[in-house]
Design a protein around this motif. Structure first.
Motif, PDB file in Angstrom:
ATOM      1  N   PHE A 101      30.158  56.453  44.729  1.00 25.02           N
ATOM      2  CA  PHE A 101      29.652  57.802  44.511  1.00 25.02           C
ATOM      3  C   PHE A 101      28.335  58.062  45.241  1.00 25.02           C
ATOM      4  O   PHE A 101      28.123  59.154  45.765  1.00 25.02           O
ATOM      5  N   TRP A 102      27.450  57.074  45.268  1.00 22.34           N
ATOM      6  CA  TRP A 102      26.114  57.290  45.828  1.00 22.34           C
ATOM      7  C   TRP A 102      25.982  56.856  47.286  1.00 22.34           C
ATOM      8  O   TRP A 102      25.269  57.492  48.067  1.00 22.34           O
ATOM      9  N   PHE A 103      26.647  55.752  47.655  1.00 25.59           N
ATOM     10  CA  PHE A 103      26.409  55.175  48.977  1.00 25.59           C
ATOM     11  C   PHE A 103      27.646  55.173  49.867  1.00 25.59           C
ATOM     12  O   PHE A 103      27.635  54.542  50.927  1.00 25.59           O
ATOM     13  N   GLN A 104      28.721  55.838  49.413  1.00 27.48           N
ATOM     14  CA  GLN A 104      29.957  55.922  50.196  1.00 27.48           C
ATOM     15  C   GLN A 104      30.512  54.542  50.555  1.00 27.48           C
ATOM     16  O   GLN A 104      31.106  54.360  51.618  1.00 27.48           O
ATOM     17  N   SER A 105      30.311  53.584  49.656  1.00 21.22           N
ATOM     18  CA  SER A 105      30.798  52.222  49.880  1.00 21.22           C
ATOM     19  C   SER A 105      32.223  52.107  49.338  1.00 21.22           C
ATOM     20  O   SER A 105      32.471  51.521  48.279  1.00 21.22           O
ATOM     21  N   HIS A 106      33.167  52.653  50.078  1.00 24.71           N
ATOM     22  CA  HIS A 106      34.545  52.766  49.607  1.00 24.71           C
ATOM     23  C   HIS A 106      35.354  51.478  49.781  1.00 24.71           C
ATOM     24  O   HIS A 106      36.348  51.282  49.091  1.00 24.71           O
ATOM     25  N   GLU A 107      34.953  50.620  50.693  1.00 26.55           N
ATOM     26  CA  GLU A 107      35.778  49.453  51.035  1.00 26.55           C
ATOM     27  C   GLU A 107      35.665  48.352  49.985  1.00 26.55           C
ATOM     28  O   GLU A 107      34.589  48.070  49.452  1.00 26.55           O
ATOM     29  N   ILE A 108      36.796  47.726  49.676  1.00 26.14           N
ATOM     30  CA  ILE A 108      36.833  46.548  48.815  1.00 26.14           C
ATOM     31  C   ILE A 108      37.875  45.597  49.383  1.00 26.14           C
ATOM     32  O   ILE A 108      38.981  46.020  49.740  1.00 26.14           O
ATOM     33  N   ASN A 109      37.516  44.323  49.541  1.00 27.21           N
ATOM     34  CA  ASN A 109      38.478  43.392  50.145  1.00 27.21           C
ATOM     35  C   ASN A 109      39.603  43.067  49.168  1.00 27.21           C
ATOM     36  O   ASN A 109      39.513  43.369  47.973  1.00 27.21           O
ATOM     37  N   PHE A 110      40.641  42.457  49.692  1.00 30.39           N
ATOM     38  CA  PHE A 110      41.833  42.206  48.891  1.00 30.39           C
ATOM     39  C   PHE A 110      41.524  41.333  47.676  1.00 30.39           C
ATOM     40  O   PHE A 110      41.959  41.627  46.562  1.00 30.39           O
ATOM     41  N   GLU A 111      40.788  40.243  47.901  1.00 28.57           N
ATOM     42  CA  GLU A 111      40.473  39.335  46.796  1.00 28.57           C
ATOM     43  C   GLU A 111      39.647  40.038  45.722  1.00 28.57           C
ATOM     44  O   GLU A 111      39.884  39.864  44.516  1.00 28.57           O
ATOM     45  N   GLY A 112      38.662  40.841  46.163  1.00 30.84           N
ATOM     46  CA  GLY A 112      37.832  41.569  45.208  1.00 30.84           C
ATOM     47  C   GLY A 112      38.629  42.588  44.420  1.00 30.84           C
ATOM     48  O   GLY A 112      38.411  42.764  43.208  1.00 30.84           O
ATOM     49  N   CYS A 113      39.577  43.238  45.073  1.00 33.14           N
ATOM     50  CA  CYS A 113      40.417  44.234  44.406  1.00 33.14           C
ATOM     51  C   CYS A 113      41.300  43.580  43.350  1.00 33.14           C
ATOM     52  O   CYS A 113      41.407  44.065  42.213  1.00 33.14           O
ATOM     53  N   VAL A 114      41.923  42.451  43.716  1.00 32.25           N
ATOM     54  CA  VAL A 114      42.792  41.746  42.774  1.00 32.25           C
ATOM     55  C   VAL A 114      41.982  41.204  41.595  1.00 32.25           C
ATOM     56  O   VAL A 114      42.409  41.278  40.440  1.00 32.25           O
ATOM     57  N   ALA A 115      40.797  40.659  41.886  1.00 29.72           N
ATOM     58  CA  ALA A 115      39.955  40.128  40.817  1.00 29.72           C
ATOM     59  C   ALA A 115      39.524  41.245  39.863  1.00 29.72           C
ATOM     60  O   ALA A 115      39.538  41.071  38.630  1.00 29.72           O
ATOM     61  N   GLN A 116      39.145  42.399  40.427  1.00 29.52           N
ATOM     62  CA  GLN A 116      38.745  43.522  39.577  1.00 29.52           C
ATOM     63  C   GLN A 116      39.906  43.980  38.698  1.00 29.52           C
ATOM     64  O   GLN A 116      39.741  44.211  37.489  1.00 29.52           O
ATOM     65  N   MET A 117      41.088  44.088  39.284  1.00 28.10           N
ATOM     66  CA  MET A 117      42.270  44.485  38.525  1.00 28.10           C
ATOM     67  C   MET A 117      42.557  43.483  37.409  1.00 28.10           C
ATOM     68  O   MET A 117      42.862  43.874  36.271  1.00 28.10           O
ATOM     69  N   PHE A 118      42.429  42.204  37.710  1.00 27.77           N
ATOM     70  CA  PHE A 118      42.690  41.160  36.715  1.00 27.77           C
ATOM     71  C   PHE A 118      41.724  41.280  35.539  1.00 27.77           C
ATOM     72  O   PHE A 118      42.142  41.241  34.369  1.00 27.77           O
ATOM     73  N   PHE A 119      40.438  41.434  35.814  1.00 25.58           N
ATOM     74  CA  PHE A 119      39.449  41.502  34.743  1.00 25.58           C
ATOM     75  C   PHE A 119      39.598  42.778  33.918  1.00 25.58           C
ATOM     76  O   PHE A 119      39.470  42.748  32.694  1.00 25.58           O
ATOM     77  N   ILE A 120      39.881  43.905  34.568  1.00 28.87           N
ATOM     78  CA  ILE A 120      40.037  45.160  33.832  1.00 28.87           C
ATOM     79  C   ILE A 120      41.196  45.060  32.848  1.00 28.87           C
ATOM     80  O   ILE A 120      41.047  45.339  31.649  1.00 28.87           O
ATOM     81  N   HIS A 121      42.356  44.644  33.328  1.00 29.27           N
ATOM     82  CA  HIS A 121      43.545  44.657  32.478  1.00 29.27           C
ATOM     83  C   HIS A 121      43.542  43.506  31.460  1.00 29.27           C
ATOM     84  O   HIS A 121      43.977  43.695  30.319  1.00 29.27           O
ATOM     85  N   SER A 122      43.071  42.334  31.853  1.00 25.72           N
ATOM     86  CA  SER A 122      43.076  41.213  30.910  1.00 25.72           C
ATOM     87  C   SER A 122      42.077  41.424  29.782  1.00 25.72           C
ATOM     88  O   SER A 122      42.388  41.160  28.609  1.00 25.72           O
ATOM     89  N   PHE A 123      40.892  41.958  30.087  1.00 23.72           N
ATOM     90  CA  PHE A 123      39.903  42.155  29.024  1.00 23.72           C
ATOM     91  C   PHE A 123      40.184  43.418  28.210  1.00 23.72           C
ATOM     92  O   PHE A 123      39.780  43.495  27.045  1.00 23.72           O
ATOM     93  N   SER A 124      40.871  44.392  28.790  1.00 24.54           N
ATOM     94  CA  SER A 124      41.345  45.515  27.977  1.00 24.54           C
ATOM     95  C   SER A 124      42.353  45.026  26.947  1.00 24.54           C
ATOM     96  O   SER A 124      42.325  45.433  25.773  1.00 24.54           O
ATOM     97  N   TYR A 194      38.751  52.604  40.931  1.00 26.33           N
ATOM     98  CA  TYR A 194      38.774  51.151  40.864  1.00 26.33           C
ATOM     99  C   TYR A 194      40.208  50.680  41.081  1.00 26.33           C
ATOM    100  O   TYR A 194      41.132  51.495  41.155  1.00 26.33           O
ATOM    101  N   CYS A 195      40.389  49.364  41.175  1.00 31.55           N
ATOM    102  CA  CYS A 195      41.711  48.805  41.493  1.00 31.55           C
ATOM    103  C   CYS A 195      42.563  48.713  40.233  1.00 31.55           C
ATOM    104  O   CYS A 195      42.685  47.635  39.622  1.00 31.55           O
ATOM    105  N   GLU A 196      43.147  49.809  39.859  1.00 34.43           N
ATOM    106  CA  GLU A 196      44.078  49.857  38.728  1.00 34.43           C
ATOM    107  C   GLU A 196      45.459  49.439  39.225  1.00 34.43           C
ATOM    108  O   GLU A 196      45.835  49.709  40.364  1.00 34.43           O
ATOM    109  N   HIS A 197      46.229  48.775  38.381  1.00 31.69           N
ATOM    110  CA  HIS A 197      47.481  48.136  38.796  1.00 31.69           C
ATOM    111  C   HIS A 197      48.426  49.073  39.540  1.00 31.69           C
ATOM    112  O   HIS A 197      48.817  48.810  40.680  1.00 31.69           O
TER     113      HIS A 197
END
Length: 332
Positions: A101-124, A194-197
């Motif tokens: 939103f603030w710095f236009q940092s839209h890019e996320i690498n594959f590993e980071g995207c998968v890790a974010q998705m894993f933490f969001i869904h597993s901890f939910s 964010y990287c939602e499934h």
């Protein structure tokens, strides 16, 4: 760390290492909130405020429960688990969201995207498990008070908390491995903050039916079973409370359960809306769906400490006493 969560994390690592179609240069681009790109800079300010309140509130809750021996009870241990999970949920998503939103940092690498998705869904999923254990705790406290301490011993509490986390990891790890087995072609543009499934799966160019079926079935069965367990617990509690002869005792029992019911409603409502809208809500504007999905990871973690802090007398008194002591020390 216990063996079961470690094995799940190792399985996730193996999924990433075995993914044949990505390289170190593979990345996705997160849009943020589709349709509101021009307003995202200003939307980030209330989001940042809510994130700050969520982190401050949950850390305060953890410290107060840790420092006050009178709060070393099953109910507050479960509340500590809830606070810790909320910290993981918000911190795994909001810093990246604010950078978009603030710095236009839209890019996320594959590993980071998968890790974010894993933490969001597993901890939910883990949070749902903790809410079930908290309903069980309230049932024992009101319906089986004489057996409460004998049943909810320290080891039992630890096992229940571990079971909630392990269940989350066990359900989400296969989902994550299926995502890493897909081939991704064309523009790697995720129409989400964010990287939602399902947002990631939509970018795959192969057959994604298994991912969709597993995701929908796992979420539906899990939410349905947890809802039934919580509903049964509160029906038994309600029957017990109605049978109490003292009006004061009834009000106290309802007050004890009020905070937990509020947290359940707060967590379930936007979560279910976000999930089923992703699957079948084609008629709902995209920016409404994404805003609800973002707030789902912000509003419950922000309000949970306030709900319990305001409605739980021991926590409220402890926080006020700490603030009062600091004020006296600053004046002296």
């Amino acid at each position: 760390m216990p063996a079961a969560p470690v094995s799940s994390l190792l399985a996730l690592q193996q999924c990433l290492m075995s993914y044949p179609n990505h390289s170190s240069s593979t990345s996705f681009n997160l849009i943020g909130i589709p349709g509101l790109e021009d307003a995202q800079f200003w939307i980030a300010f209330p989001f940042c405020t809510m994130y700050f309140m969520a982190v401050l509130g949950n850390i305060t809750l953890l410290l107060v429960i840790r420092l006050d021996p009178s709060l070393h009870l099953p109910m507050y241990y479960f509340l500590s688990m809830l606070a810790a999970i909320d910290l993981v949920l918000t911190t795994s998503t909001i810093p990246k969201l604010l950078s978009i939103f603030w710095f236009q940092s839209h890019e996320i690498n594959f590993e980071g995207c998968v890790a974010q998705m894993f933490f969001i869904h597993s901890f939910s999923t883990a949070e749902l498990g903790v809410l079930v254990t908290m309903a069980f705790d309230r049932y024992l406290a009101i319906c089986k008070p004489l057996r409460y301490s004998a049943i909810l011993t320290g080891p039992t509490i630890a096992k229940l908390g571990l079971a909630a986390v392990v269940r989350g990891f066990a359900i989400v790890t296969p989902l994550t491995c299926m995502v890493t087995s897909l081939s991704y072609c064309g523009p790697h543009l995720i129409h989400h903050s964010y990287c939602e499934h399902m947002s990631v799966v939509k970018l795959a160019c192969g057959d994604t039916r298994l991912n969709s079926i597993y995701g929908i079935m796992a979420a539906t069965i899990m939410v349905a079973s947890d809802s039934i367990l919580i509903a049964v617990s509160y029906m038994l509690i309600l029957r017990e409370v109605i049978g109490l002869s003292s009006r004061k005792a009834r009000l106290k029992s309802f007050g004890t359960c009020g905070s937990h019911i509020g947290v359940i409603v707060l967590f379930y409502t936007p979560g279910l809306f976000s999930f089923y809208t992703q699957c079948w809500g084609q008629n709902i504007p995209t920016h409404i769906h994404i805003l609800m999905a973002d707030l789902y990871l912000l509003v419950p973690p922000m309000l949970n400490p306030l709900i319990y802090g305001m409605r739980t007398k021991l926590i409220r008194e402890r926080v006020l006493s700490l603030l009062w002591q600091k004020e006296i020390q600053s004046q002296s």
